[in-house]
Design a protein around this motif. Structure first.
Motif, PDB file in Angstrom:
ATOM      1  N   CYS A 202      -9.122  -2.581   0.027  1.00 18.06           N
ATOM      2  CA  CYS A 202     -10.255  -1.849   0.595  1.00 18.06           C
ATOM      3  C   CYS A 202     -11.281  -1.545  -0.487  1.00 18.06           C
ATOM      4  CB  CYS A 202      -9.788  -0.547   1.245  1.00 18.06           C
ATOM      5  SG  CYS A 202      -8.729  -0.792   2.681  1.00 18.06           S
ATOM      6  N   TYR A 203     -12.537  -1.472  -0.085  1.00 16.98           N
ATOM      7  CA  TYR A 203     -13.624  -1.173  -1.020  1.00 16.98           C
ATOM      8  C   TYR A 203     -13.908   0.320  -1.018  1.00 16.98           C
ATOM      9  CZ  TYR A 203     -18.312  -1.057  -3.032  1.00 16.98           C
ATOM     10  OH  TYR A 203     -19.399  -0.772  -3.811  1.00 16.98           O
ATOM     11  N   ARG A 204     -13.848   0.936  -2.197  1.00 16.27           N
ATOM     12  CA  ARG A 204     -13.982   2.384  -2.250  1.00 16.27           C
ATOM     13  C   ARG A 204     -15.231   2.863  -2.974  1.00 16.27           C
ATOM     14  NH1 ARG A 204      -9.694   1.922  -6.485  1.00 16.27           N
ATOM     15  NH2 ARG A 204     -10.523   2.725  -8.438  1.00 16.27           N
ATOM     16  N   LEU A 219       2.611   6.726   1.112  1.00 19.93           N
ATOM     17  CA  LEU A 219       1.272   6.253   0.755  1.00 19.93           C
ATOM     18  C   LEU A 219       1.384   5.003  -0.111  1.00 19.93           C
ATOM     19  CD1 LEU A 219      -1.815   6.568   0.586  1.00 19.93           C
ATOM     20  CD2 LEU A 219      -1.467   8.082  -1.389  1.00 19.93           C
ATOM     21  N   THR A 220       0.668   3.936   0.303  1.00 19.17           N
ATOM     22  CA  THR A 220       0.604   2.694  -0.467  1.00 19.17           C
ATOM     23  C   THR A 220      -0.850   2.347  -0.732  1.00 19.17           C
ATOM     24  OG1 THR A 220       2.663   1.842   0.489  1.00 19.17           O
ATOM     25  CG2 THR A 220       1.176   0.241  -0.501  1.00 19.17           C
ATOM     26  N   LEU A 221      -1.196   2.184  -2.002  1.00 17.46           N
ATOM     27  CA  LEU A 221      -2.533   1.778  -2.416  1.00 17.46           C
ATOM     28  C   LEU A 221      -2.405   0.464  -3.163  1.00 17.46           C
ATOM     29  CD1 LEU A 221      -3.767   5.196  -3.868  1.00 17.46           C
ATOM     30  CD2 LEU A 221      -4.004   4.364  -1.526  1.00 17.46           C
ATOM     31  N   GLU A 222      -3.073  -0.581  -2.661  1.00 17.29           N
ATOM     32  CA  GLU A 222      -2.943  -1.897  -3.286  1.00 17.29           C
ATOM     33  C   GLU A 222      -4.287  -2.609  -3.311  1.00 17.29           C
ATOM     34  OE1 GLU A 222      -0.090  -5.897  -3.090  1.00 17.29           O
ATOM     35  OE2 GLU A 222       0.214  -4.227  -1.715  1.00 17.29           O
ATOM     36  N   ILE A 247      -0.467  -0.271  -6.652  1.00 17.20           N
ATOM     37  CA  ILE A 247      -0.283  -1.630  -7.142  1.00 17.20           C
ATOM     38  C   ILE A 247      -1.650  -2.284  -7.347  1.00 17.20           C
ATOM     39  CG2 ILE A 247       0.739  -3.886  -6.651  1.00 17.20           C
ATOM     40  CD1 ILE A 247       2.759  -2.430  -4.848  1.00 17.20           C
ATOM     41  N   ASN A 248      -1.921  -2.652  -8.589  1.00 20.09           N
ATOM     42  CA  ASN A 248      -3.142  -3.394  -8.939  1.00 20.09           C
ATOM     43  C   ASN A 248      -4.403  -2.697  -8.444  1.00 20.09           C
ATOM     44  OD1 ASN A 248      -1.572  -5.406 -10.135  1.00 20.09           O
ATOM     45  ND2 ASN A 248      -1.455  -6.610  -8.273  1.00 20.09           N
ATOM     46  N   CYS A 249      -4.537  -1.427  -8.784  1.00 24.85           N
ATOM     47  CA  CYS A 249      -5.723  -0.648  -8.435  1.00 24.85           C
ATOM     48  C   CYS A 249      -6.424  -0.208  -9.717  1.00 24.85           C
ATOM     49  CB  CYS A 249      -5.353   0.585  -7.607  1.00 24.85           C
ATOM     50  SG  CYS A 249      -4.612   0.196  -6.018  1.00 24.85           S
ATOM     51  N   GLY A 250      -7.719  -0.504  -9.814  1.00 18.81           N
ATOM     52  CA  GLY A 250      -8.455  -0.117 -11.006  1.00 18.81           C
ATOM     53  C   GLY A 250      -8.759   1.371 -11.038  1.00 18.81           C
ATOM     54  N   TYR A 265       4.559   2.156  -9.671  1.00 19.75           N
ATOM     55  CA  TYR A 265       3.246   2.035 -10.292  1.00 19.75           C
ATOM     56  C   TYR A 265       3.202   0.722 -11.065  1.00 19.75           C
ATOM     57  CZ  TYR A 265      -0.980   3.109 -12.968  1.00 19.75           C
ATOM     58  OH  TYR A 265      -2.239   3.066 -13.501  1.00 19.75           O
ATOM     59  N   LYS A 266       2.392  -0.228 -10.565  1.00 23.00           N
ATOM     60  CA  LYS A 266       2.254  -1.532 -11.211  1.00 23.00           C
ATOM     61  C   LYS A 266       0.766  -1.811 -11.367  1.00 23.00           C
ATOM     62  CE  LYS A 266       6.597  -3.441  -9.471  1.00 23.00           C
ATOM     63  NZ  LYS A 266       7.299  -4.610  -8.880  1.00 23.00           N
ATOM     64  N   ASN A 267       0.329  -1.831 -12.618  1.00 25.27           N
ATOM     65  CA  ASN A 267      -1.094  -1.951 -12.859  1.00 25.27           C
ATOM     66  C   ASN A 267      -1.332  -2.718 -14.156  1.00 25.27           C
ATOM     67  OD1 ASN A 267      -3.727  -1.525 -12.005  1.00 25.27           O
ATOM     68  ND2 ASN A 267      -3.504   0.688 -11.893  1.00 25.27           N
ATOM     69  N   HIS A 268      -2.608  -3.052 -14.383  1.00 23.73           N
ATOM     70  CA  HIS A 268      -2.933  -3.763 -15.621  1.00 23.73           C
ATOM     71  C   HIS A 268      -2.798  -2.856 -16.837  1.00 23.73           C
ATOM     72  CE1 HIS A 268      -4.198  -7.178 -13.297  1.00 23.73           C
ATOM     73  NE2 HIS A 268      -5.083  -6.461 -12.632  1.00 23.73           N
ATOM     74  N   ALA A 269      -3.079  -1.586 -16.662  1.00 26.95           N
ATOM     75  CA  ALA A 269      -2.998  -0.621 -17.756  1.00 26.95           C
ATOM     76  C   ALA A 269      -2.442   0.684 -17.213  1.00 26.95           C
ATOM     77  CB  ALA A 269      -4.368  -0.407 -18.387  1.00 26.95           C
ATOM     78  N   LEU A 270      -2.017   1.550 -18.119  1.00 27.84           N
ATOM     79  CA  LEU A 270      -1.430   2.823 -17.731  1.00 27.84           C
ATOM     80  C   LEU A 270      -2.545   3.837 -17.491  1.00 27.84           C
ATOM     81  CD1 LEU A 270       1.330   4.142 -17.291  1.00 27.84           C
ATOM     82  CD2 LEU A 270       1.247   4.922 -19.655  1.00 27.84           C
TER      83      LEU A 270
END
Length: 523
Positions: A202-204, A219-222, A247-250, A265-270
């Motif tokens: 989704c575009y936020r 709650l799931t944010l991807e 997951i993969n949220c900037g 929590y799975k992301n490019h950075a912490l």
């Protein structure tokens, strides 16, 4: 012998389905779409009107070529049912918003409980507002909205929805940001019973997003899309939240969820901060995929201290690398985990050579000294690749099986009537050109089919070679059967192509003979 035949005749003559009670027949029929149920009702006089007493009706617009035809069918069916019916509506079609609004209002007037709306690509690449009048229902419990951002078309809620019975909301490719008011719309504040929320792709917008709900438990944010803005923040305030996946949220993520029991929590950075106590937290899966930066080490240590009650902990190898940079940060720190039962370490980047699949004694002591009975599992990149390759091989074999099954249907032969060949020169020429064209088309399509089968076989074979011996031995018999089946299908395709080619060649030769006769007749 005669008595046995009589018993067999009696069994054959019994209509077991019609002998079932009405409520059981309705339960069986409710697992099918209502259009199929109505079509099946002609099979029995007793079934003819039984669908009108069904409590659960499932509608899908995919069974209709036009949304308007689907609306007419919906009106006809719902007008024949009582108002206590529970409706499941799968709405998918090119957007004509007045029609969509009429369908939604009609469904809500008949106490629809489950609604799925998927937006097809729109040539005009418009943003389609979903006004408040679309979503006012006292019965709707499960709602799924799917946009199509690849074509530049969005679904966008423009105001708060009044859905007091809603418990599950899934939004995929929906625009949450209103450019006119320059902020995200708080569309769930009146969904007082909402328990589960999923936002996918989704575009936020640029100014962040706040998700605040007193009853939310899952709650799931991807893949939340956002412009590159370091100040972009996602705030989660949910006092009853138990399961959270990011997951993969900037951007930054700030979480206040004191009842949280599971965190992924799975992301490019912490970029995670927790501002509440986590006394109920039992399970954590923490992963970063970018090369770790030393400045993130302090944030990681602070998070791990907050995870001190966790029982099941999964960390990516990149997290371990972050703990090791520098080791002085943990050298005098006691292990925060006193209830740990299981620790699992795995590489997120299974093709990345920079991280060694090892864990220093200092890091191991920091993670496990507080729970000496905890088990440790170190998953290697080889293991991860094996799981990935096995899953891919399974999918490709399923795809190959489907392709082979499609080619098993009887092949049609274009056996032309040789006695009705063209007689004048211009038509003979057209016929010869047609033969050339058909030969080329048949060879091309046949070659494409055979190449697709061979390509899948080659890909699967390459994956099986890389699997561990035990997994390879498990999958090899199925692959061997598929290979034999593929050989038979390829031979059948080749024979058919050759037969068709021979027919066209015969027709071509006869046309050439006719052409010669026509030429000679000119002199």
């Amino acid at each position: 012998m005669d008595s046995q035949n009589k018993r067999m005749t009696m069994h054959v003559g019994v209509d077991r389905l019609s002998s079932l009670p009405d409520d059981l027949i309705c339960k069986i029929l409710s697992s099918f779409s209502i259009r199929f149920v109505i079509q099946a009702s002609v099979l029995s006089s007793r079934w003819r009107y039984i669908w009108t007493s069904m409590l659960n009706l499932s509608f899908s617009s995919q069974e209709f070529s036009r949304l308007l035809d689907f609306e007419k069918f919906l009106v006809h069916v719902l007008s024949s049912c009582n108002n206590q019916v529970q409706v499941s509506l799968n709405l998918r079609g090119s957007v004509h918003m007045p029609t969509v609004i009429r369908i939604l209002k009609l469904a809500f007037s008949h106490n629809v409980q489950q609604l799925t709306y998927k937006l097809l690509p729109d040539k005009k690449h418009l943003i389609h507002d979903l006004p408040l009048s679309c979503f006012v229902s006292q019965s709707l419990k499960h709602l799924t909205l799917i946009g199509y951002t690849k074509a530049g078309s969005f679904l966008m809620p423009t105001s708060t929805w009044e859905l007091p019975a809603l418990t599950t909301l899934h939004l995929n490719e929906v625009k949450l940001y209103d450019d006119n008011i320059a902020k995200c719309v708080s569309f769930i504040s009146k969904c007082t019973n909402l328990k589960s929320l999923t936002l996918n792709n989704c575009y936020r917008g640029q100014n962040g997003l706040t998700i605040s709900h007193p009853q939310l438990s899952n709650l799931t944010l991807e893949k939340l899309n956002t412009e590159r803005n370091p100040l972009n923040v996602v705030n989660v305030v949910a006092p009853q939240l138990q399961n959270l996946s990011i997951i993969n949220c900037g951007g930054e993520h700030i979480v206040s969820a004191p009842e949280l029991t599971s965190l992924i929590y799975k992301n490019h950075a912490l970029k995670l901060s927790v501002v509440s106590n986590l006394y109920s937290l039992k399970k954590v899966d923490l992963c970063v995929s970018n090369y770790p930066y030393t400045e993130d080490s302090h944030k990681l240590l602070s998070l791990l201290q907050q995870f001190n009650k966790v029982k099941f902990l999964t960390l990516s190898l990149e997290i371990i690398e972050l703990l090791s940079s520098p080791l002085t940060l943990i050298s005098h720190q006691p292990s925060p985990f006193v209830n740990l039962t299981s620790l699992r370490i795995y590489p997120e980047l299974y093709d990345e050579p920079r991280f060694k699949n090892v864990m220093s004694s200092e890091v191991k002591n920091y993670l496990l000294d507080g729970s000496p009975k905890a088990t440790l599992e170190m998953v290697s990149r080889k293991d991860i690749r094996a799981v990935r390759d096995a899953a891919l091989a399974e999918n490709l074999m399923a795809e190959l099986k489907l392709l082979l099954d499609e080619e098993k249907v009887p092949l049609k032969c274009n056996n032309e009537n040789m006695s009705q060949r063209p007689v004048d020169m211009s038509r003979i020429r057209e016929h010869i050109q047609s033969c050339f064209s058909k030969m080329h088309t048949q060879m091309y399509h046949g070659e494409q089919k055979i190449n697709s089968i061979l390509s899948l076989l080659e890909h699967i074979k390459g994956l099986l070679r890389q699997l561990p011996v035990s997994k390879k031995a498990e999958m090899q018999p199925r692959f061997s059967c598929l290979s034999t089946e593929a050989n038979n299908v390829i031979k059948r395709l080749w024979d058919h192509m050759k037969f068709e080619h021979d027919l066209l060649e015969t027709s071509f030769d006869l046309s050439l003979l006719d052409l010669g006769k026509e030429v000679q007749a000119c002199f």
